[in-house]
Design a protein around this motif. Structure first.
Motif, PDB file in Angstrom:
ATOM      1  N   ARG A  56       0.837  -1.202   0.000  1.00 40.33           N
ATOM      2  CA  ARG A  56       0.000   0.000   0.000  1.00 40.33           C
ATOM      3  C   ARG A  56       0.872   1.253   0.000  1.00 40.33           C
ATOM      4  NH1 ARG A  56      -5.322   1.221   2.321  1.00 40.33           N
ATOM      5  NH2 ARG A  56      -5.428  -0.921   3.065  1.00 40.33           N
ATOM      6  N   ILE A  57       1.904   1.240   0.837  1.00 35.88           N
ATOM      7  CA  ILE A  57       2.817   2.388   0.915  1.00 35.88           C
ATOM      8  C   ILE A  57       3.529   2.591  -0.412  1.00 35.88           C
ATOM      9  CG2 ILE A  57       4.958   3.222   1.978  1.00 35.88           C
ATOM     10  CD1 ILE A  57       3.957   1.885   4.598  1.00 35.88           C
ATOM     11  N   ARG A  58       3.975   1.481  -1.028  1.00 34.94           N
ATOM     12  CA  ARG A  58       4.662   1.588  -2.324  1.00 34.94           C
ATOM     13  C   ARG A  58       3.740   2.208  -3.372  1.00 34.94           C
ATOM     14  NH1 ARG A  58       6.456  -3.273  -6.325  1.00 34.94           N
ATOM     15  NH2 ARG A  58       7.486  -1.987  -7.912  1.00 34.94           N
ATOM     16  N   GLY A  59       2.476   1.756  -3.382  1.00 37.07           N
ATOM     17  CA  GLY A  59       1.521   2.296  -4.346  1.00 37.07           C
ATOM     18  C   GLY A  59       1.311   3.787  -4.169  1.00 37.07           C
ATOM     19  N   LEU A  60       1.151   4.214  -2.920  1.00 41.29           N
ATOM     20  CA  LEU A  60       0.937   5.635  -2.631  1.00 41.29           C
ATOM     21  C   LEU A  60       2.193   6.460  -2.898  1.00 41.29           C
ATOM     22  CD1 LEU A  60      -1.216   5.242   0.611  1.00 41.29           C
ATOM     23  CD2 LEU A  60      -2.031   5.952  -1.645  1.00 41.29           C
ATOM     24  N   GLU A  61       3.350   5.894  -2.583  1.00 42.10           N
ATOM     25  CA  GLU A  61       4.601   6.629  -2.817  1.00 42.10           C
ATOM     26  C   GLU A  61       4.889   6.770  -4.308  1.00 42.10           C
ATOM     27  OE1 GLU A  61       7.644   4.677  -0.543  1.00 42.10           O
ATOM     28  OE2 GLU A  61       7.284   5.950   1.223  1.00 42.10           O
ATOM     29  N   THR A  62       4.377   5.859  -5.110  1.00 35.58           N
ATOM     30  CA  THR A  62       4.539   5.967  -6.565  1.00 35.58           C
ATOM     31  C   THR A  62       3.683   7.095  -7.125  1.00 35.58           C
ATOM     32  OG1 THR A  62       4.936   3.585  -6.647  1.00 35.58           O
ATOM     33  CG2 THR A  62       4.463   4.638  -8.719  1.00 35.58           C
ATOM     34  N   GLY A  63       2.710   7.533  -6.348  1.00 37.48           N
ATOM     35  CA  GLY A  63       1.893   8.675  -6.761  1.00 37.48           C
ATOM     36  C   GLY A  63       0.404   8.413  -6.804  1.00 37.48           C
ATOM     37  N   ALA A  64      -0.015   7.162  -6.526  1.00 36.64           N
ATOM     38  CA  ALA A  64      -1.453   6.867  -6.533  1.00 36.64           C
ATOM     39  C   ALA A  64      -2.165   7.752  -5.513  1.00 36.64           C
ATOM     40  CB  ALA A  64      -1.692   5.388  -6.216  1.00 36.64           C
ATOM     41  N   ASP A  65      -3.331   8.259  -5.893  1.00 34.81           N
ATOM     42  CA  ASP A  65      -4.090   9.142  -5.005  1.00 34.81           C
ATOM     43  C   ASP A  65      -4.957   8.352  -4.030  1.00 34.81           C
ATOM     44  OD1 ASP A  65      -3.752  12.068  -6.290  1.00 34.81           O
ATOM     45  OD2 ASP A  65      -3.814  10.563  -7.872  1.00 34.81           O
ATOM     46  N   ASP A  66      -5.241   7.097  -4.371  1.00 34.98           N
ATOM     47  CA  ASP A  66      -5.999   6.225  -3.481  1.00 34.98           C
ATOM     48  C   ASP A  66      -5.599   4.792  -3.797  1.00 34.98           C
ATOM     49  OD1 ASP A  66      -7.754   5.361  -1.554  1.00 34.98           O
ATOM     50  OD2 ASP A  66      -9.530   6.295  -2.439  1.00 34.98           O
ATOM     51  N   TYR A  67      -5.784   3.897  -2.837  1.00 29.00           N
ATOM     52  CA  TYR A  67      -5.348   2.513  -2.973  1.00 29.00           C
ATOM     53  C   TYR A  67      -6.468   1.629  -2.434  1.00 29.00           C
ATOM     54  CZ  TYR A  67      -2.072  -1.474  -2.643  1.00 29.00           C
ATOM     55  OH  TYR A  67      -1.425  -2.683  -2.788  1.00 29.00           O
ATOM     56  N   VAL A  68      -7.047   0.782  -3.292  1.00 29.41           N
ATOM     57  CA  VAL A  68      -8.183  -0.053  -2.913  1.00 29.41           C
ATOM     58  C   VAL A  68      -7.785  -1.522  -3.035  1.00 29.41           C
ATOM     59  CG1 VAL A  68     -10.574  -0.645  -3.434  1.00 29.41           C
ATOM     60  CG2 VAL A  68      -9.804   1.716  -3.676  1.00 29.41           C
ATOM     61  N   ILE A  69      -7.991  -2.282  -1.954  1.00 31.69           N
ATOM     62  CA  ILE A  69      -7.573  -3.677  -1.911  1.00 31.69           C
ATOM     63  C   ILE A  69      -8.684  -4.597  -2.398  1.00 31.69           C
ATOM     64  CG2 ILE A  69      -6.804  -5.537  -0.380  1.00 31.69           C
ATOM     65  CD1 ILE A  69      -5.664  -3.300   1.451  1.00 31.69           C
ATOM     66  N   LYS A  70      -8.322  -5.549  -3.258  1.00 32.70           N
ATOM     67  CA  LYS A  70      -9.260  -6.567  -3.734  1.00 32.70           C
ATOM     68  C   LYS A  70      -9.393  -7.674  -2.685  1.00 32.70           C
ATOM     69  CE  LYS A  70      -8.190  -6.052  -8.684  1.00 32.70           C
ATOM     70  NZ  LYS A  70      -7.748  -6.766  -9.890  1.00 32.70           N
ATOM     71  N   PRO A  71     -10.555  -8.289  -2.520  1.00 38.33           N
ATOM     72  CA  PRO A  71     -11.842  -7.896  -3.125  1.00 38.33           C
ATOM     73  C   PRO A  71     -12.384  -6.646  -2.451  1.00 38.33           C
ATOM     74  CG  PRO A  71     -12.167  -9.716  -1.609  1.00 38.33           C
ATOM     75  CD  PRO A  71     -10.692  -9.476  -1.652  1.00 38.33           C
ATOM     76  N   TYR A  72     -13.041  -5.808  -3.215  1.00 37.50           N
ATOM     77  CA  TYR A  72     -13.520  -4.535  -2.699  1.00 37.50           C
ATOM     78  C   TYR A  72     -15.019  -4.397  -2.962  1.00 37.50           C
ATOM     79  CZ  TYR A  72     -12.693  -3.713  -7.629  1.00 37.50           C
ATOM     80  OH  TYR A  72     -12.686  -3.843  -8.996  1.00 37.50           O
ATOM     81  N   SER A  73     -15.629  -3.469  -2.273  1.00 37.09           N
ATOM     82  CA  SER A  73     -17.022  -3.131  -2.506  1.00 37.09           C
ATOM     83  C   SER A  73     -17.101  -2.178  -3.696  1.00 37.09           C
ATOM     84  CB  SER A  73     -17.613  -2.462  -1.256  1.00 37.09           C
ATOM     85  OG  SER A  73     -18.737  -1.677  -1.592  1.00 37.09           O
TER      86      SER A  73
END
Length: 229
Positions: A94-111
């Motif tokens: 999650r941290i890697r995704g956000l540090e790459t620049g993602a504005d939000d991070y949603v984990i599968k499976p998700y609503s």
């Protein structure tokens, strides 16, 4: 008068999941463009930058994390909000995704309902007119619900195209829009209009904005396009 639909690029290599998301995004009022790999996603962004990107991490040809990194490094695309979808639930991912620049991070499976809410929240941030708010820039005030425009408290009369043009410029003050970008955002991608038409309507918008005096708020950027302020 209807405003241009917000655009979303949906990048997901799983066909069934992509179909479900596309259906729900269209029901939310988005104009959906789809890609099933990272390379196609980059080409689509280059052709017409969307308002928001929903991006799967694990994809063929080019991973979502690499697509995100490249888009956030470019000054042209770094302001596009990216929601990263991933089965990686570990905090380090999650941290890697956000540090790459993602504005939000949603984990599968998700609503799906939660994802739609997050997409709307990101859209309100970059296109506040979709939330029916009042946009302000200097002494110019634009009410997206009543479709009224004021300058120094005087009501201005704008045609439908000039109104949409002003909304587009006021949503992203300082950003330079090319004529082709303005054609896509104001007139729509499926309508053929000569780029010189943009110049004509910018001229009309300027005339209306300066009807009661004041400086010209629309800046012409030589060889590039137009910006507000």
């Amino acid at each position: 008068m209807t405003m241009a639909q917000p655009t979303v690029l949906l990048v997901e290599d799983e066909p069934a999941q992509r179909a479900v998301l596309a259906y729900n995004l269209e029901a939310e009022g988005f104009d959906v463009t789809q890609a099933d790999n990272g390379e196609d996603a980059m080409m689509l962004v280059d052709e017409a930058a969307p308002d928001i990107i929903i991006l799967d991490w694990m994809m063929p040809k080019l991973s979502g994390i690499e697509v995100c990194r490249r888009l956030k490094l470019s000054p042209v695309t770094r302001s596009i909000p990216i929601i990263m979808l991933s089965a990686r639930a570990e905090e380090v991912d999650r941290i890697r995704g956000l540090e790459t620049g993602a504005d939000d991070y949603v984990i599968k499976p998700y609503s799906v309902l939660e994802l739609m809410a997050r997409a709307r929240a990101q859209l309100r941030r970059v296109r506040p007119s979709t939330a029916g708010v009042v946009l302000e820039h200097g002494d110019i005030r634009l009410d997206t619900e009543s479709h009224r425009v004021y300058r120094a408290d005087k009501v201005l009369k704008l045609g439908p195209t000039e109104f949409k043009l002003l909304v587009t410029l006021m949503e992203r003050p300082g950003r330079v829009f090319s004529r082709d970008q303005l054609l896509d955002l104001v007139w729509g991608r499926d309508i053929y209009v000569d780029t010189r038409t943009v110049d004509v309507h910018v001229g009309r918008l300027r005339k209306s904005l300066m009807l009661f005096g004041g400086d010209d708020p629309v800046r012409t950027v030589r060889g590039a396009g137009y910006a507000l302020g």
